[in-house]
Scaffold this motif. Sequence first.
Motif, PDB file in Angstrom:
ATOM      1  N   PHE A 113     -36.238 -29.873  22.226  1.00  0.00           N
ATOM      2  CA  PHE A 113     -34.789 -29.738  22.102  1.00  0.00           C
ATOM      3  C   PHE A 113     -34.295 -30.050  20.685  1.00  0.00           C
ATOM      4  CE2 PHE A 113     -33.824 -30.391  26.932  1.00  0.00           C
ATOM      5  CZ  PHE A 113     -34.492 -29.209  27.216  1.00  0.00           C
ATOM      6  N   PRO A 114     -34.783 -31.102  20.031  1.00  0.00           N
ATOM      7  CA  PRO A 114     -34.358 -31.327  18.638  1.00  0.00           C
ATOM      8  C   PRO A 114     -34.772 -30.181  17.709  1.00  0.00           C
ATOM      9  CG  PRO A 114     -35.295 -33.335  19.552  1.00  0.00           C
ATOM     10  CD  PRO A 114     -35.576 -32.244  20.543  1.00  0.00           C
ATOM     11  N   ALA A 115     -35.966 -29.643  17.910  1.00  0.00           N
ATOM     12  CA  ALA A 115     -36.424 -28.524  17.070  1.00  0.00           C
ATOM     13  C   ALA A 115     -35.592 -27.271  17.328  1.00  0.00           C
ATOM     14  CB  ALA A 115     -37.905 -28.251  17.328  1.00  0.00           C
ATOM     15  N   PHE A 116     -35.290 -27.005  18.602  1.00  0.00           N
ATOM     16  CA  PHE A 116     -34.445 -25.853  18.927  1.00  0.00           C
ATOM     17  C   PHE A 116     -33.057 -26.001  18.309  1.00  0.00           C
ATOM     18  CE2 PHE A 116     -36.889 -25.214  23.150  1.00  0.00           C
ATOM     19  CZ  PHE A 116     -37.798 -24.358  22.545  1.00  0.00           C
ATOM     20  N   SER A 117     -32.544 -27.203  18.334  1.00  0.00           N
ATOM     21  CA  SER A 117     -31.210 -27.464  17.787  1.00  0.00           C
ATOM     22  C   SER A 117     -31.176 -27.181  16.280  1.00  0.00           C
ATOM     23  CB  SER A 117     -30.812 -28.907  18.076  1.00  0.00           C
ATOM     24  OG  SER A 117     -29.477 -29.126  17.740  1.00  0.00           O
ATOM     25  N   ARG A 118     -32.250 -27.508  15.601  1.00  0.00           N
ATOM     26  CA  ARG A 118     -32.330 -27.212  14.163  1.00  0.00           C
ATOM     27  C   ARG A 118     -32.445 -25.704  13.918  1.00  0.00           C
ATOM     28  NH1 ARG A 118     -35.439 -31.849  14.579  1.00  0.00           N
ATOM     29  NH2 ARG A 118     -37.411 -30.693  14.610  1.00  0.00           N
ATOM     30  N   MET A 119     -33.171 -25.022  14.800  1.00  0.00           N
ATOM     31  CA  MET A 119     -33.343 -23.573  14.676  1.00  0.00           C
ATOM     32  C   MET A 119     -32.049 -22.818  14.933  1.00  0.00           C
ATOM     33  SD  MET A 119     -36.932 -22.666  16.666  1.00  0.00           S
ATOM     34  CE  MET A 119     -36.314 -21.135  17.265  1.00  0.00           C
ATOM     35  N   GLU A 120     -31.287 -23.282  15.916  1.00  0.00           N
ATOM     36  CA  GLU A 120     -30.098 -22.560  16.382  1.00  0.00           C
ATOM     37  C   GLU A 120     -28.992 -23.580  16.672  1.00  0.00           C
ATOM     38  OE1 GLU A 120     -27.659 -19.476  17.422  1.00  0.00           O
ATOM     39  OE2 GLU A 120     -29.625 -19.291  16.526  1.00  0.00           O
ATOM     40  N   PRO A 121     -28.305 -24.038  15.630  1.00  0.00           N
ATOM     41  CA  PRO A 121     -27.284 -25.077  15.818  1.00  0.00           C
ATOM     42  C   PRO A 121     -26.190 -24.707  16.825  1.00  0.00           C
ATOM     43  CG  PRO A 121     -27.795 -24.834  13.494  1.00  0.00           C
ATOM     44  CD  PRO A 121     -28.498 -23.722  14.211  1.00  0.00           C
TER      45      PRO A 121
END
Length: 193
Positions: free
Chosen positions: A103-111
Amino acid sequence: MSDPADDPLSLAVRTGLPVEMRYLLDAFPRERWPTAGMAGTAAFWLQMHAGFRAQQVRMQAVTDQWRSGRIDLRQLHGGLLPLLQNFLGHLDGHHRIESGQYFPAFSRMEPRIEAGLALLDKDHDAIHAHLEALYRNGLAFHQAMAAGATGTTDAAARLAEVLDQAAAPLARHLDDEEEIVIPLMALRGDPHG
């Protein structure tokens, strides 16, 4: 403490994702998933979720057999508790990896999808409460069986009821999570790939 039913996005009451969290799904709808030839993490994610759904079906089948009188308490104990133990361990581990790494990595990919990921993370807390209840009631049933206690039937019935209560929220979460995560990976790639 507020009642989860007061929050329309609560896992206890929601019937799907709000429109603002579905923009990736609109770009890559569920109907395209089987033909997209997904590999790697997205395919693995769907396999894991399919496994959780299958485990729920198997546990429900065993409790249904007991409720209908086709198996006795001993057979319920032997058939349900190993399934439950496996389910609890796998689901808890899966959620830890999602919340801690993906989830943190996804958030960085697609704010833009951060609110959706925060909702999924909040779901994990709600599901954890169900997992805790399943663990406590599974243990109580096991201890009652081991002791030959007179309340064994009641303990089995409580476990079956808690299993019923956990089914719909988990199904809702799995569907909603897939509708955020799978399009995200299909359109933006695997953050760890």
